[in-house]
Design an enzyme around this catalytic site. Structure first.
Site, PDB file in Angstrom:
ATOM      1  N   ALA A  66       7.456   2.920  -2.839  1.00  0.00           N
ATOM      2  CA  ALA A  66       7.388   4.132  -3.653  1.00  0.00           C
ATOM      3  C   ALA A  66       7.333   3.734  -5.122  1.00  0.00           C
ATOM      4  O   ALA A  66       7.602   2.581  -5.468  1.00  0.00           O
ATOM      5  CB  ALA A  66       8.621   4.987  -3.396  1.00  0.00           C
ATOM      6  N   GLY A 105       7.998   2.987   1.383  1.00  0.00           N
ATOM      7  CA  GLY A 105       6.922   3.961   1.478  1.00  0.00           C
ATOM      8  C   GLY A 105       5.589   3.328   1.863  1.00  0.00           C
ATOM      9  O   GLY A 105       4.767   3.955   2.541  1.00  0.00           O
ATOM     10  N   GLU A 108       5.755   2.871   5.532  1.00  0.00           N
ATOM     11  CA  GLU A 108       5.685   4.196   6.170  1.00  0.00           C
ATOM     12  C   GLU A 108       4.252   4.728   6.148  1.00  0.00           C
ATOM     13  O   GLU A 108       3.819   5.393   7.081  1.00  0.00           O
ATOM     14  CB  GLU A 108       6.618   5.176   5.452  1.00  0.00           C
ATOM     15  N   GLU A 128      15.100   0.332   2.494  1.00  0.00           N
ATOM     16  CA  GLU A 128      15.772   1.419   1.768  1.00  0.00           C
ATOM     17  C   GLU A 128      17.282   1.283   1.732  1.00  0.00           C
ATOM     18  O   GLU A 128      17.928   1.724   0.793  1.00  0.00           O
ATOM     19  CB  GLU A 128      15.404   2.774   2.389  1.00  0.00           C
TER      20      GLU A 128
END
Ligand code: NAD
Length: 703
Positions: A66, A105, A108, A128
């Site tokens: 992210a 992210g 993901e 995370e």
């Protein structure tokens, strides 16, 4: 190639479409990337010629994660969840082609694709937990569907990236191929089209969940086992709860709960602490005020003087980074003992499975020994780790200086000696710097880079860079008694002694901090390091601790003598209550005329921590440390401060500085003999103006 926006482009080759991200340096998934991907997907899905879509990145990595700078800002649409959902529902199968590190992210996003291929050097996963969170973009729902809830749990709780080969074996990847990401993606797309491979979205895969759904016992047992040592931490349980939802409810329902749970974690103190440390580490590498032209000197080989506990450990750090290192001691006997200990440490690691036999052999081959200082001649850096004796160190450095090449960095691992005094014997003190490692040096991450008054910018930068290369977290420290960490720890030790005098017992003092999440209490730590170290420092400073001194003077030096604050059974490091020490404690209270009283755990915590925070404030006032966050890094990486509590200065901000000032004033009034308990001017100034250390740090950086 057609640009969708400044970050994302598309192109087609026959019936294969490509979505290309170019967002240096790490293809972070910021808003432009997300918007571009969503638009690109729509365009390619609308192109009748395209039958499959390859998603890849240019530059050094696939989406590394992210965009962390968006963390504390309002969420912008499309969110990552929106983009992943779009990839997952794409009418044409999307193939993620991964290189570099696909984390958080980024990983993901790949899980939203129908297929994943990677180059052999790629690494991926969901780290995370290291930021006090779980993978809120559906990672904790989709990964269990690919590899099963238990494997997903192991992965998410460790937060360690998985290599491509292991990811293939686990079933995360569909193929691992050498080549450019675009090429390996295209080759797989060809197969998808020609062989009509079934493109089942990860959300619809159910077989890996079935067994756990029928019998969650093994999952729960594993969860319990894996979190046995994460007392007081919110994120591990949140990861467990989220992964548990993967087999107890549907993906959309689970993700709705995930969103709420992750937002709660995100605004909580623990995740803020962990994110604070993430930035603190990056920040610590910057040393303001150095000329821009100053550069670290290249270091290809090292020499260590002294093959003792520290010397051997430091040599292991260099070998671990692939750098040749020679260890020099005065006698063959001392050298052999030192190198044997190194070998023994490696053998233990091999037995534990943390390194392979091959790695051990390679590392040992990089470590050589010598009894003649001439062996240091080829080194780019020499680190001295001999006895803590000023005269011995002075003799070594004035001699070494004549033997090494010009520009070689001369460093001392002294824990407490004045680095200016050592440097004074040198012809070129500019090349001298303190490099304070922590014991065990091959394990502990902290490296205080102690700057003497004549240390050159190049020497500072080289010490910082070498530290990073050998896997340490280097933190700049000015020169003072104890540098940053030990100077602060002295304040805690004084309180531990006073608590014992006033009514506390060693096990209570230790429990006050282990209950907070410290891996070990301060008195057990002292027993482990040896009580004689602190004793000799106190003698030098003329600051007696009646209880601690009496224990040492009775011959109890800690674990190595089988007794200290605690009692130890042979071959067992468990601390047992020691009746002899308890007798010493009671006698001392009596002698000092103190009526022993019950001391509540909360009071102990405040008394052990607030004075050290106060000393941290003084260290900042005196510019011994550059930033409050540097002080935090020292405690996190060298003194077992629990990461989720962010370090002493972060913790102080969380508690509120006015409360700390009030408590310190109370303590100071009760202990007139210790003026260091008076709150530091900086602490009072911040408390009075309603500021925090974090805010103060920002204004200083800006100014
Ligand atoms: P140690 O006693 O285990 O080892 C010292 C070694 O230096 C011995 O092998 C000795 O033979 C060798 N030596 C002595 N004089 C020498 C000389 N003139 N030339 C070459 N070798 C010589 O000590 P240690 O615990 O490894 O500590 C070394 C240094 O590191 C000290 O300055 C200490 O303050 C510092 N330090 C220690 C720790 C710790 O926890 N042990 C932590 C940080 C820093």
């Amino acid at each position: 190639m057609t640009q969708i926006n400044e970050k994302i482009a598309i192109r087609t080759e026959g019936d294969i479409g490509f979505i290309v991200s170019d967002n240096p340096p790490v293809n972070a998934l910021g808003i432009a990337v997300r918007q571009g991907m969503a638009d690109a997907l729509e365009t390619l899905n609308a192109d009748p010629a395209v039958k499959a879509i390859v998603l890849y990145c240019v530059g050094r990595t696939f989406f590394a994660g992210a965009d962390i700078t968006e963390f504390n800002k309002p969420r912008l649409s499309p969110t990552l969840q929106d983009v992943i959902a779009a990839l997952e529902s794409s009418a044409k199968p999307v193939i993620a082609a991964i290189h570099g590190t696909a984390l958080g992210g980024g990983f993901e996003t790949a899980l939203g694709c129908a297929f994943r291929v990677a180059v052999p050097s790629a690494r991926m996963g969901l780290p995370e937990i290291n930021l006090g969170l779980f993978a809120g973009g559906g990672g904790t729902q989709r990964l269990p569907r690919l590899i099963g809830p238990e494997k997903a749990l192991e992965h998410c709780l460790s937060g360690k990236p998985i290599g491509a080969k292991a990811a293939l074996d686990l079933g995360i990847l569909d193929a691992v191929e050498e080549g450019e990401p675009a090429a390996i993606g295209a080759a797989f797309a060809r197969r998808v089209i020609d062989e009509d491979l079934p493109a089942v979205p990860v959300r619809d895969r159910d077989d890996k969940l079935a067994a756990t759904r029928a019998d969650p016992t093994a999952f729960d047992a594993l969860a319990k086992k894996l979190t046995a040592r994460s007392k007081g931490q919110a994120a591990p349980q949140a990861n467990i709860d989220s992964i548990r939802r993967s087999f107890t409810m549907g993906l959309d329902e689970a993700m709705a709960i995930d969103a709420v749970a992750n937002r709660e974690l995100m605004s909580g103190s623990q995740s803020r602490a962990l994110r604070h440390l993430f930035f603190a580490e990056r920040e610590a590498a910057r040393i303001p005020g150095l000329p821009e032209s100053a550069k670290a000197r290249p270091v290809a080989r090292a020499a260590i003087i002294g093959a003792g506990t520290m010397g051997g450990g430091i040599a292991m750090c260099f070998a671990g980074a692939g750098l040749p290192v020679v260890v020099i001691d005065t006698t063959q006997d001392a050298l052999d003992r030192g190198l044997e200990r190194v070998k023994g440490n490696y053998a233990t690691s091999v037995k534990r499975g943390s390194i392979t036999q091959d790695q051990m052999d390679k590392r040992l081959a990089l470590i050589s020994g010598a009894t003649d200082r001439a062996a240091a001649a080829a080194a780019d850096i020499v680190i001295e780790a001999v006895f803590e004796d000023m005269d011995v160190k002075k003799e070594i450095f004035s001699d070494l200086e004549k033997r090494v090449k010009p520009g070689t960095i001369l460093a001392s691992n002294t824990s407490a000696l004045d680095v200016d005094e050592i440097a004074a014997v040198l012809e070129r003190p500019r090349d001298f710097v303190g490099m304070h490692f922590f014991s065990p040096a091959n394990v502990m991450k902290l490296l205080e880079v102690v700057v003497a008054k004549d240390t050159s910018p190049e020497a500072i930068l080289t010490a910082m860079a070498v530290g990073k290369t050998i896997g340490k977290v280097p933190v700049y420290s000015g020169n003072c008694d104890g540098f940053i960490g030990n100077r602060m720890v002295a304040k805690r030790s004084a309180q531990a002694e006073r608590i014992l005098q006033q009514g506390g017992w060693p096990q209570q003092v230790d429990a006050a901090l282990t209950n907070l999440g410290f891996p070990m209490g301060p008195l057990t730590t002292n027993d482990m390091s040896g009580l004689d170290i602190g004793y000799s420092i106190r003698k030098r400073r003329g600051t007696p601790f009646p209880i601690a001194d009496a224990i040492v003077e009775s011959g109890r030096l800690g674990q190595k003598t089988g007794a200290g604050y605690y009692r130890y059974e042979p071959g067992d490091r468990t601390p047992y209550p020691n009746p002899e020490t308890e007798a010493v404690i009671i006698a001392t209270s009596e002698k000092l005329g103190i009526t022993r009283r019950e001391i509540a755990e909360e009071e102990m915590v405040e008394r052990l921590l607030f004075p050290l925070i106060n000393e941290g404030a003084r260290i900042l006032e005196e510019a011994i440390a550059l930033r409050a966050s540097d002080v935090d890094l020292v405690w996190i990486n060298g003194y077992g401060w629990p990461r989720h509590l962010g370090g002493p200065m972060f913790y102080a901000d969380e508690i509120g500085l006015p409360r700390i000032v009030t408590k310190l004033r109370e303590m100071a009034a009760e202990t007139p003999g210790d003026p260091s308990l008076q709150p530091a001017a900086l602490l009072v100034q911040l408390a009075d103006s309603g500021q925090t250390f974090a805010q103060w740090q920002k204004t200083r950086v800006a100014g």
